[in-house]
Design an enzyme around this catalytic site. Structure first.
Site, PDB file in Angstrom:
ATOM      1  N   LYS A 105      -6.265  -6.538  -7.477  1.00  0.00           N
ATOM      2  CA  LYS A 105      -7.532  -6.767  -6.797  1.00  0.00           C
ATOM      3  C   LYS A 105      -8.575  -5.787  -7.043  1.00  0.00           C
ATOM      4  CE  LYS A 105      -7.572  -5.700  -2.000  1.00  0.00           C
ATOM      5  NZ  LYS A 105      -8.769  -5.765  -0.997  1.00  0.00           N
ATOM      6  N   LYS A 132     -11.978  -0.423  -3.316  1.00  0.00           N
ATOM      7  CA  LYS A 132     -12.686   0.755  -3.398  1.00  0.00           C
ATOM      8  C   LYS A 132     -11.838   1.871  -4.030  1.00  0.00           C
ATOM      9  CE  LYS A 132     -14.335  -0.599   1.171  1.00  0.00           C
ATOM     10  NZ  LYS A 132     -13.176  -1.225   1.646  1.00  0.00           N
ATOM     11  N   LYS A 139       0.826  -1.172  -0.115  1.00  0.00           N
ATOM     12  CA  LYS A 139       0.082  -0.040  -0.211  1.00  0.00           C
ATOM     13  C   LYS A 139       0.971   1.353  -0.173  1.00  0.00           C
ATOM     14  CE  LYS A 139      -4.388  -1.495   1.268  1.00  0.00           C
ATOM     15  NZ  LYS A 139      -5.790  -1.155   1.645  1.00  0.00           N
TER      16      LYS A 139
HETATM   17  N1  AQP Z   1     -11.288  -7.792  -4.429  1.00  0.00           N
HETATM   18  C1  AQP Z   1     -11.764  -8.181  -3.132  1.00  0.00           C
HETATM   19  N2  AQP Z   1     -12.042  -9.697  -3.613  1.00  0.00           N
HETATM   20  C2  AQP Z   1     -12.489 -10.332  -2.424  1.00  0.00           C
HETATM   21  N3  AQP Z   1     -12.806  -9.699  -1.176  1.00  0.00           N
HETATM   22  C3  AQP Z   1     -12.485  -8.712  -0.987  1.00  0.00           C
HETATM   23  N4  AQP Z   1     -12.213  -7.629   0.115  1.00  0.00           N
HETATM   24  C4  AQP Z   1     -12.019  -6.532  -0.425  1.00  0.00           C
HETATM   25  N5  AQP Z   1     -11.541  -6.545  -1.625  1.00  0.00           N
HETATM   26  C5  AQP Z   1     -11.684  -7.738  -2.030  1.00  0.00           C
HETATM   27  C6  AQP Z   1     -12.696  -8.064   1.569  1.00  0.00           C
HETATM   28  O1  AQP Z   1     -13.932  -7.264   1.765  1.00  0.00           O
HETATM   29  C7  AQP Z   1     -13.584  -7.074   3.238  1.00  0.00           C
HETATM   30  C8  AQP Z   1     -13.722  -5.992   3.863  1.00  0.00           C
HETATM   31  O2  AQP Z   1     -12.205  -5.026   2.990  1.00  0.00           O
HETATM   32  P1  AQP Z   1     -11.986  -3.857   3.727  1.00  0.00           P
HETATM   33  O3  AQP Z   1     -12.947  -2.834   3.677  1.00  0.00           O
HETATM   34  O4  AQP Z   1     -11.452  -3.991   4.910  1.00  0.00           O
HETATM   35  O5  AQP Z   1     -10.856  -3.417   2.637  1.00  0.00           O
HETATM   36  P2  AQP Z   1      -9.876  -3.875   1.948  1.00  0.00           P
HETATM   37  O6  AQP Z   1      -9.746  -5.405   2.075  1.00  0.00           O
HETATM   38  O7  AQP Z   1      -8.628  -3.220   2.039  1.00  0.00           O
HETATM   39  O8  AQP Z   1     -10.356  -3.731   0.482  1.00  0.00           O
HETATM   40  P3  AQP Z   1     -10.843  -2.717  -0.544  1.00  0.00           P
HETATM   41  O9  AQP Z   1     -12.205  -2.796  -0.946  1.00  0.00           O
HETATM   42  O10 AQP Z   1      -9.701  -2.773  -1.561  1.00  0.00           O
HETATM   43  O11 AQP Z   1     -10.676  -1.406   0.122  1.00  0.00           O
HETATM   44  P4  AQP Z   1      -9.580  -0.064   0.075  1.00  0.00           P
HETATM   45  O12 AQP Z   1      -9.423   0.087  -1.455  1.00  0.00           O
HETATM   46  O13 AQP Z   1     -10.042   0.918   0.905  1.00  0.00           O
HETATM   47  O14 AQP Z   1      -8.188  -0.710   0.542  1.00  0.00           O
HETATM   48  C9  AQP Z   1     -12.453  -7.925   3.715  1.00  0.00           C
HETATM   49  O15 AQP Z   1     -12.521  -9.050   4.180  1.00  0.00           O
HETATM   50  C10 AQP Z   1     -11.668  -8.107   2.368  1.00  0.00           C
HETATM   51  O16 AQP Z   1     -10.985  -9.245   2.348  1.00  0.00           O
END
Ligand code: AQP
Length: 322
Positions: free
Chosen positions: A193, A196, A111
């Site tokens: 992946k 968001k 990150k």
């Molecule tokens: N691409 C993905 N495929 C499967 N699972 C996913 N998760 C996130 N992206 C994927 C799962 O969603 C849950 C909540 O995620 P989070 O809000 O903790 O954020 P993250 O894992 O950092 O994922 P994001 O959506 O990509 O957020 P940002 O962009 O803010 O970093 C978790 O259980 C995660 O595994």
């Protein structure tokens, strides 16, 4: 029932990766576990957020969880920053966490790559806050995507270290990895992946037309053969999305599309996604209009506050604070 803690960051639009990789499983598990679902806004601010948008996204995320089927009578839903014990315990855990443990976290390396000046101490220290989230509630199980297992390992190590000094204070939690392969990738860049922060997503609140357009323009390859082959990232990702939304198994899907090309497959995929997301969007709009979100979040915070405060008091007492 086993205690389960799950978190989601209100750091943008909730997408089908979050839904398929996490939320769907959370909804299905509500009769089997004592679930706490937390909107982890303190984690969201580890990267810069627009204050007005963050406030909106916290409510939107809560509304979407409810719309997807989280039942606030069965499970607890609350906002992390409403319970100050999370931050307080995170600080204490910081003081029991060797730097080397934190430096090993691969997600921080990913990150922070390429943005050296912008990286906050908070982003580096994120796993200590995550440990506090988990350890405050004597959590047994933390359901996570593969990318988060290292953070749960760290929470376990911190808990064990603390317990070895002071006795049995923290329950040592276990990570349970959500269905293997349920890692949804970007539609244009299937090597990354779905995230968001990116523009490469299908949001749970996207209109049917937007979903159709996004899927129609998703990257595939020139093979035009519809097979689950993880070496062909684009089509593999689309097939995985199809599998998870349709509930069909891989063999059935390959058979269904054996005589068809990518264009036909994408049309079918778009409809499968639209049919599942439409009721969620409608339900979300109803919940938002009802004005219930705020009340549910308050009720959730009231439920967990005494538990968190009791654990924090025990920790402060045992280490000699106050
Ligand atoms: N691409 C993905 N495929 C499967 N699972 C996913 N998760 C996130 N992206 C994927 C799962 O969603 C849950 C909540 O995620 P989070 O809000 O903790 O954020 P993250 O894992 O950092 O994922 P994001 O959506 O990509 O957020 P940002 O962009 O803010 O970093 C978790 O259980 C995660 O595994």
């Amino acid at each position: 029932m086993k205690k389960v803690f799950s978190g989601i960051k209100p750091s943008g639009d909730i997408h089908i990766g979050n839904y398929l990789g996490a939320i769907k499983g959370w909804v299905d598990s509500q009769d089997d576990f004592d679930n706490i679902f937390c909107i982890v806004d303190l984690h969201a601010i580890t990267v810069q957020q627009d204050p007005k948008i963050l406030k909106e996204k916290i409510r939107e995320t809560a509304g979407l969880l409810l719309a997807c089927g989280i039942d606030s009578e069965k499970s607890v839903l609350f906002v992390q920053s409403h319970i100050s014990a999370h931050s307080e315990l995170a600080w204490i855990l910081n003081c029991f966490t060797p730097m080397g443990w934190m430096q090993r976290m691969t997600q921080f390396k990913e990150k922070s790559e390429g943005q050296k000046d912008k990286v906050s101490v908070g982003l580096f220290d994120y796993p200590a806050l995550m440990s506090a989230d988990i350890l405050l509630y004597d959590t047994d199980i933390v359901p996570v995507g593969e990318d988060q297992t290292q953070h749960v390992e760290l929470a376990r190590d911190i808990a064990k270290r603390f317990n070895s000094i002071y006795g049995q204070v923290f329950n040592v939690p276990k990570a349970v990895v959500t269905k293997p392969g349920a890692r949804i990738m970007g539609l244009q860049k299937p090597e990354n992946k779905m995230s968001k922060g990116g523009s490469d997503t299908i949001g749970l609140l996207d209109s049917a037309d937007d979903i159709r357009k996004k899927i129609a323009s998703a990257v595939t390859d020139s093979d035009n053969e519809i097979k689950f082959d993880s070496n062909r990232a684009g089509i593999y990702n689309l097939l995985t999305i199809y599998e998870l939304f349709s509930g069909l198994d891989q063999g059935e899907i390959e058979k269904k599309f054996a005589e068809k090309g990518y264009a036909d497959f994408k049309k079918d995929l778009a409809e499968v996604v639209v049919v599942d997301l439409e009721p969620i969007r409608e339900k979300y709009n109803d919940i938002k209009e009802s004005g219930e979100i705020e009340k549910i979040l308050e009720k959730g915070a009231d439920k967990v506050r005494p538990i968190a405060e009791k654990k924090l008091k025990e920790v402060k007492n045992i280490i000699g604070l106050g």
